[in-house]
Write an enzyme that holds these catalytic residues in place. Structure first.
Site, PDB file in Angstrom:
ATOM      1  N   SER A  38       0.816  -1.222   0.000  1.00  0.00           N
ATOM      2  CA  SER A  38       0.000   0.000   0.000  1.00  0.00           C
ATOM      3  C   SER A  38       0.843   1.263   0.000  1.00  0.00           C
ATOM      4  O   SER A  38       0.325   2.353  -0.196  1.00  0.00           O
ATOM      5  CB  SER A  38      -0.903   0.015   1.234  1.00  0.00           C
ATOM      6  OG  SER A  38      -0.121   0.165   2.415  1.00  0.00           O
ATOM      7  N   GLY A  40       2.630   2.015   2.743  1.00  0.00           N
ATOM      8  CA  GLY A  40       2.836   2.303   4.158  1.00  0.00           C
ATOM      9  C   GLY A  40       3.977   1.489   4.736  1.00  0.00           C
ATOM     10  O   GLY A  40       4.534   0.598   4.075  1.00  0.00           O
ATOM     11  N   CYS A 130     -14.198  -3.395   1.332  1.00  0.00           N
ATOM     12  CA  CYS A 130     -13.019  -3.370   0.470  1.00  0.00           C
ATOM     13  C   CYS A 130     -12.207  -4.656   0.633  1.00  0.00           C
ATOM     14  O   CYS A 130     -11.794  -5.275  -0.351  1.00  0.00           O
ATOM     15  CB  CYS A 130     -12.164  -2.150   0.806  1.00  0.00           C
ATOM     16  SG  CYS A 130     -10.711  -1.939  -0.247  1.00  0.00           S
ATOM     17  N   CYS A 226      -9.808   5.811   3.351  1.00  0.00           N
ATOM     18  CA  CYS A 226      -8.894   6.291   2.309  1.00  0.00           C
ATOM     19  C   CYS A 226      -9.527   7.282   1.357  1.00  0.00           C
ATOM     20  O   CYS A 226      -8.859   8.205   0.884  1.00  0.00           O
ATOM     21  CB  CYS A 226      -8.306   5.106   1.549  1.00  0.00           C
ATOM     22  SG  CYS A 226      -9.475   4.175   0.537  1.00  0.00           S
TER      23      CYS A 226
END
Length: 390
Positions: A38, A40, A130, A226
């Site tokens: 992602s 991160g 998601c 997000c």
């Protein structure tokens, strides 16, 4: 094979530790690991540990929604900056990295559904949708097509081998546990998934990132949904559904008296106390219900929030049902409380869940996740509740 909890491990795990973290047969040099990246620190460390193991590693990033340019800040999941960070980490590690555009599917499956749920007076959790759809389903398929031995993610949960196969357990660090958001994981997915960080505390993950020279070592954790800039979900919903700003009455649940006017039901959720702007009451009032048909926000004293049972739909079960007391978590930050399930959990079925003691702030649209100790048994969506009579 046991779970991957590591007691006081060194900052940089050894080859043996890495084999345990990824729960793969050695030699790892003969394995291929696909990592969901992602951008991160968590997923970056997973990719770094996978690369350090000697396995062939492929990083995959899904471009879901990019509001980073609009809000002019970093740290928002799925933003363009995050994709660049993921690519830079992959380049540093010397691994392949692919970005797949899933914005249209994400818009339809997650964002539009999020807006519609609020319009219906419910409290949605898009992160679960998601994970159940765009992320795990598509990443799972991609990893299989790439010939991977497993798909590894940076989620803080544990995959523990039990008598009947892999089980999903809460993270070793309670402050980082993400099991509530992963109850929809299927048995087939859990066979293939790996969660190397589930037994590690977050500070150690950052130490590993720094030791390995990853540029994201000090990157802040994302705090928002997000696709919701600065956490202002009401503005997003009104942009997608202009009628969301329709005003209506704030009604007392017991007397039927109109106490004021609200600026749209999307501004409220069951259990909310602040922001009602109806002073001068004899006792504190909370949102006890949202009547989307009347565009009315129903309020009352806290005792009216007490719920004895709830209907849970679209249920999923991970592994067999245990012959032990179950507990259910009705909000991401709530503690699991004892309960009893009436009906068969799993298979997209509907069940009735009875609380051992009245529970407060149970909101339709939220997830109900069931636990047997540390193990995640499954869960579903809260469809309706049964209030304490009187």
């Amino acid at each position: 094979m046991t779970g991957q909890t590591v007691t006081n491990p060194p900052a940089a795990p050894s080859a043996t530790d890495l084999a345990g973290l990824f729960q793969l047969e050695q030699p790892l040099s003969a394995r291929r690991i696909v990592v969901a990246m992602s951008g991160g620190v968590d997923s970056s460390v997973v990719a770094a540990l996978a690369a350090k193991s000697g396995a062939e590693v492929i990083g995959v990033t899904l471009q879901l929604y990019d509001h980073g340019e609009a809000v002019k800040r970093k740290g928002a999941c799925c933003a363009g900056d995050d994709i660049r960070d993921a690519r830079e980490v992959a380049d540093r590690l010397g691994i392949a990295h692919y970005v797949f555009d899933h914005e249209s599917q994400f818009r339809e499956d997650v964002i539009d559904r999020f807006a519609d749920e609020y319009m219906a007076g419910r409290t949605p959790i898009p992160c679960i949708r998601c994970n159940m759809g765009v992320k795990f389903t598509d990443l799972f398929r991609m990893a299989r097509e790439l010939g991977a031995d497993c798909l590894a993610t940076g989620h803080y949960v544990q995959r523990v081998m039990g008598e009947n196969g892999p089980e999903l357990h809460r993270a070793a660090d309670p402050a980082r546990d993400q099991s509530y958001f992963l109850y929809g994981t299927t048995n087939e997915q859990l066979d293939f998934l790996r969660f190397p960080l589930g037994g590690l505390p977050k500070p150690q993950v950052r130490e590993i990132a720094a030791e390995l020279g990853l540029g994201v070592a000090a990157k802040p954790d994302s705090q928002d949904i997000c696709f919701v800039p600065e956490g202002d979900y009401a503005s997003l919903v009104k942009k997608l559904r202009p009628e969301a700003g329709t005003s209506g009455p704030i009604v007392h649940a017991q007397t039927g008296e109109e106490l004021g006017t609200h600026k749209g039901i999307i501004q409220y959720t069951v259990g909310q106390r602040r922001g009602l702007e109806i002073g001068g009451q004899a006792e504190p009032l909370y949102v006890t219900d949202i009547d989307a048909e009347r565009q009315a926000v129903i309020v009352g004293p806290k005792r009216l929030l007490a719920v004895t049972a709830m209907e849970v739909v679209e249920t999923n079960r991970i592994g067999p049902m245990p012959d032990t007391q179950l507990a259910v978590k009705v909000r991401s930050l709530a503690k699991p409380v004892p309960c009893r399930i009436e009906g068969d959990l799993g298979g997209n079925a509907t069940v009735r869940v009875v609380f051992d003691n009245p529970e407060y702030g149970v909101a339709p649209g939220q997830a109900a996740v069931f636990y047997a100790g540390e193990r995640v048994v499954g869960g579903g969506w809260i469809e309706d509740t049964e209030k304490v009579s009187g």
